[in-house]
Design a protein around this motif. Sequence first.
Motif, PDB file in Angstrom:
ATOM      1  N   ALA A 185     -21.946 -23.178  13.175  1.00  0.00           N
ATOM      2  CA  ALA A 185     -22.566 -24.004  14.221  1.00  0.00           C
ATOM      3  C   ALA A 185     -24.025 -24.265  13.912  1.00  0.00           C
ATOM      4  O   ALA A 185     -24.531 -25.374  14.114  1.00  0.00           O
ATOM      5  CB  ALA A 185     -22.419 -23.312  15.581  1.00  0.00           C
ATOM      6  N   LEU A 186     -24.727 -23.251  13.401  1.00  0.00           N
ATOM      7  CA  LEU A 186     -26.132 -23.439  13.016  1.00  0.00           C
ATOM      8  C   LEU A 186     -26.272 -24.497  11.927  1.00  0.00           C
ATOM      9  O   LEU A 186     -27.291 -25.177  11.834  1.00  0.00           O
ATOM     10  CB  LEU A 186     -26.728 -22.117  12.540  1.00  0.00           C
ATOM     11  CG  LEU A 186     -27.056 -21.091  13.623  1.00  0.00           C
ATOM     12  CD1 LEU A 186     -27.292 -19.712  13.011  1.00  0.00           C
ATOM     13  CD2 LEU A 186     -28.281 -21.528  14.425  1.00  0.00           C
ATOM     14  N   GLY A 187     -25.232 -24.621  11.093  1.00  0.00           N
ATOM     15  CA  GLY A 187     -25.236 -25.632  10.040  1.00  0.00           C
ATOM     16  C   GLY A 187     -24.715 -26.979  10.493  1.00  0.00           C
ATOM     17  O   GLY A 187     -24.579 -27.901   9.685  1.00  0.00           O
ATOM     18  N   GLY A 188     -24.405 -27.118  11.793  1.00  0.00           N
ATOM     19  CA  GLY A 188     -23.912 -28.382  12.314  1.00  0.00           C
ATOM     20  C   GLY A 188     -22.442 -28.634  12.047  1.00  0.00           C
ATOM     21  O   GLY A 188     -21.946 -29.733  12.286  1.00  0.00           O
ATOM     22  N   ARG A 189     -21.693 -27.628  11.604  1.00  0.00           N
ATOM     23  CA  ARG A 189     -20.275 -27.796  11.287  1.00  0.00           C
ATOM     24  C   ARG A 189     -19.439 -27.315  12.473  1.00  0.00           C
ATOM     25  O   ARG A 189     -18.824 -26.239  12.448  1.00  0.00           O
ATOM     26  CB  ARG A 189     -19.943 -27.044  10.000  1.00  0.00           C
ATOM     27  CG  ARG A 189     -20.792 -27.553   8.836  1.00  0.00           C
ATOM     28  CD  ARG A 189     -20.303 -27.103   7.493  1.00  0.00           C
ATOM     29  NE  ARG A 189     -21.109 -27.713   6.442  1.00  0.00           N
ATOM     30  CZ  ARG A 189     -20.824 -27.652   5.151  1.00  0.00           C
ATOM     31  NH1 ARG A 189     -19.738 -27.030   4.751  1.00  0.00           N
ATOM     32  NH2 ARG A 189     -21.617 -28.215   4.264  1.00  0.00           N
ATOM     33  N   TRP A 190     -19.440 -28.125  13.509  1.00  0.00           N
ATOM     34  CA  TRP A 190     -18.875 -27.718  14.782  1.00  0.00           C
ATOM     35  C   TRP A 190     -17.360 -27.598  14.762  1.00  0.00           C
ATOM     36  O   TRP A 190     -16.791 -26.711  15.408  1.00  0.00           O
ATOM     37  CB  TRP A 190     -19.326 -28.685  15.872  1.00  0.00           C
ATOM     38  CG  TRP A 190     -20.778 -28.528  16.182  1.00  0.00           C
ATOM     39  CD1 TRP A 190     -21.810 -29.221  15.652  1.00  0.00           C
ATOM     40  CD2 TRP A 190     -21.352 -27.576  17.077  1.00  0.00           C
ATOM     41  NE1 TRP A 190     -23.005 -28.768  16.154  1.00  0.00           N
ATOM     42  CE2 TRP A 190     -22.755 -27.763  17.040  1.00  0.00           C
ATOM     43  CE3 TRP A 190     -20.831 -26.593  17.905  1.00  0.00           C
ATOM     44  CZ2 TRP A 190     -23.622 -26.993  17.794  1.00  0.00           C
ATOM     45  CZ3 TRP A 190     -21.699 -25.824  18.674  1.00  0.00           C
ATOM     46  CH2 TRP A 190     -23.083 -26.028  18.607  1.00  0.00           C
ATOM     47  N   ALA A 191     -16.686 -28.469  14.054  1.00  0.00           N
ATOM     48  CA  ALA A 191     -15.227 -28.391  14.011  1.00  0.00           C
ATOM     49  C   ALA A 191     -14.782 -27.081  13.371  1.00  0.00           C
ATOM     50  O   ALA A 191     -13.854 -26.416  13.852  1.00  0.00           O
ATOM     51  CB  ALA A 191     -14.660 -29.582  13.236  1.00  0.00           C
ATOM     52  N   GLU A 192     -15.446 -26.689  12.279  1.00  0.00           N
ATOM     53  CA  GLU A 192     -15.102 -25.432  11.624  1.00  0.00           C
ATOM     54  C   GLU A 192     -15.492 -24.244  12.498  1.00  0.00           C
ATOM     55  O   GLU A 192     -14.773 -23.234  12.559  1.00  0.00           O
ATOM     56  CB  GLU A 192     -15.808 -25.352  10.276  1.00  0.00           C
ATOM     57  CG  GLU A 192     -15.315 -26.389   9.280  1.00  0.00           C
ATOM     58  CD  GLU A 192     -16.254 -26.509   8.094  1.00  0.00           C
ATOM     59  OE1 GLU A 192     -16.084 -25.732   7.141  1.00  0.00           O
ATOM     60  OE2 GLU A 192     -17.158 -27.364   8.139  1.00  0.00           O
ATOM     61  N   ALA A 193     -16.633 -24.358  13.158  1.00  0.00           N
ATOM     62  CA  ALA A 193     -17.065 -23.278  14.048  1.00  0.00           C
ATOM     63  C   ALA A 193     -16.043 -23.052  15.157  1.00  0.00           C
ATOM     64  O   ALA A 193     -15.692 -21.918  15.483  1.00  0.00           O
ATOM     65  CB  ALA A 193     -18.431 -23.607  14.644  1.00  0.00           C
ATOM     66  N   ARG A 194     -15.562 -24.136  15.731  1.00  0.00           N
ATOM     67  CA  ARG A 194     -14.570 -24.016  16.801  1.00  0.00           C
ATOM     68  C   ARG A 194     -13.275 -23.388  16.268  1.00  0.00           C
ATOM     69  O   ARG A 194     -12.660 -22.534  16.935  1.00  0.00           O
ATOM     70  CB  ARG A 194     -14.276 -25.395  17.392  1.00  0.00           C
ATOM     71  CG  ARG A 194     -13.195 -25.392  18.481  1.00  0.00           C
ATOM     72  CD  ARG A 194     -12.908 -26.809  18.941  1.00  0.00           C
ATOM     73  NE  ARG A 194     -14.008 -27.352  19.712  1.00  0.00           N
ATOM     74  CZ  ARG A 194     -14.165 -27.207  21.016  1.00  0.00           C
ATOM     75  NH1 ARG A 194     -13.277 -26.503  21.713  1.00  0.00           N
ATOM     76  NH2 ARG A 194     -15.193 -27.745  21.643  1.00  0.00           N
ATOM     77  N   ALA A 195     -12.846 -23.796  15.074  1.00  0.00           N
ATOM     78  CA  ALA A 195     -11.605 -23.268  14.513  1.00  0.00           C
ATOM     79  C   ALA A 195     -11.694 -21.761  14.289  1.00  0.00           C
ATOM     80  O   ALA A 195     -10.738 -21.022  14.556  1.00  0.00           O
ATOM     81  CB  ALA A 195     -11.290 -23.984  13.199  1.00  0.00           C
TER      82      ALA A 195
END
Length: 413
Positions: A185-195
Amino acid sequence: MRSRALFSVGASALLLGAGCSTSGSGDLAVASDAAGARSQSRIDKLVNKAEVAIAEHRGSAAVKYAEQLVALSPSDPAHRALLAHAYLQAGRFPSAAQAAGDALALDPREPRAALDLALAQTALGDWTAARATLATYAEVLRPADRGLALALAGDPIGGAVLIGEEARGAAGSATARQNLALALALGGRWAEARAVAAVDLTGDELERRMREWMVFVQPTTSSQQVATLLGTEAVADPGQPLALALVRPAAAAPVAVAQAPAPAPVAVPVPADVADAAPLAAVRFAPRQEIVQPIAARVAVSQDVPRRIEAAVPARGRYYVQLGAHDDAAVARDAWETARRRYRALAGLTPSGVEARVGEGRFYRLSVGGFARPEAVALCERLRAQGGRCFVREQAGDQVADWAKPGRQLAAR
């Protein structure tokens, strides 16, 4: 009101992993009138009181006990590390950095001090020093602990790689997986963070977690972000008492603690369904039951770049504004993404880079340029006014960064 720690399980793996012994044989022969109070029993009681106060997020009480402890045993590195941790819990980041540096001067293999020094440097806005600390003490830190600290210090994808080593597979803990999701999430990768977060959270709890991270990744200051992680608040720091100053051996170099202005907040891209939600006043996590479940080996770090940066028409001057020196081009790209979102003055500019060598080492200079000198000076002054760091220099082989050229991307690390 003081916020709770970012994770309910011991304030995250970042704090659980750096185990250390808080008792030691240090030099207890301190000249003073209160000789009877300097017994081992007194020391043990102070250690216990300080640790309990830290666990209960009573930072001021922890500092009081830890300062008394160090006064009794000033040469014990574990006790100075405990003092640094108490300062950190109290939101006194300059003193935390000083105490952690003192502990490392006594024992370079003190893991709690190494981690806390990096966190304090991050809170003070000196991401470069924090990353250098994490690299210097990499051998004494657990990869997952170092990874989350690295993510906070401006390299979220590099941090995710480290955390992923512990988070993957059936042996991975829920805390490690949530730290991995936070780094993404800190890197802006929200889809992966959610998964990744969804492995242990479902339904409303997952949605609440994503909203809380939306607040966390866009702090007002660096100190606010670290304080939220620790479940405390940053306060004005009067400094460590002079009586506790470490008398270092003549051959030992003092640990420099940079206290640069905290950078402006990072505007991490937030998905629409999260951005529309009302922001929370503080990051608060409900207790959860750990579920041991494997996650895909490749989910932590995908090889895509969220968007391409279009190269602008280069200017014609010979002066450049150097924004930083990084380990390699991939780290420089992450730093550029962060800086571009943070500073409006960089909007529309094209990043340049050049590899350089210093002694046995190599690094990658990140810059923007092609300006006349007055333009370069004016840009650097604007960045500094917003809390940034830069300096003006002449062209030194700088070329448009590969990832900024039309049709080209630099693979994520």
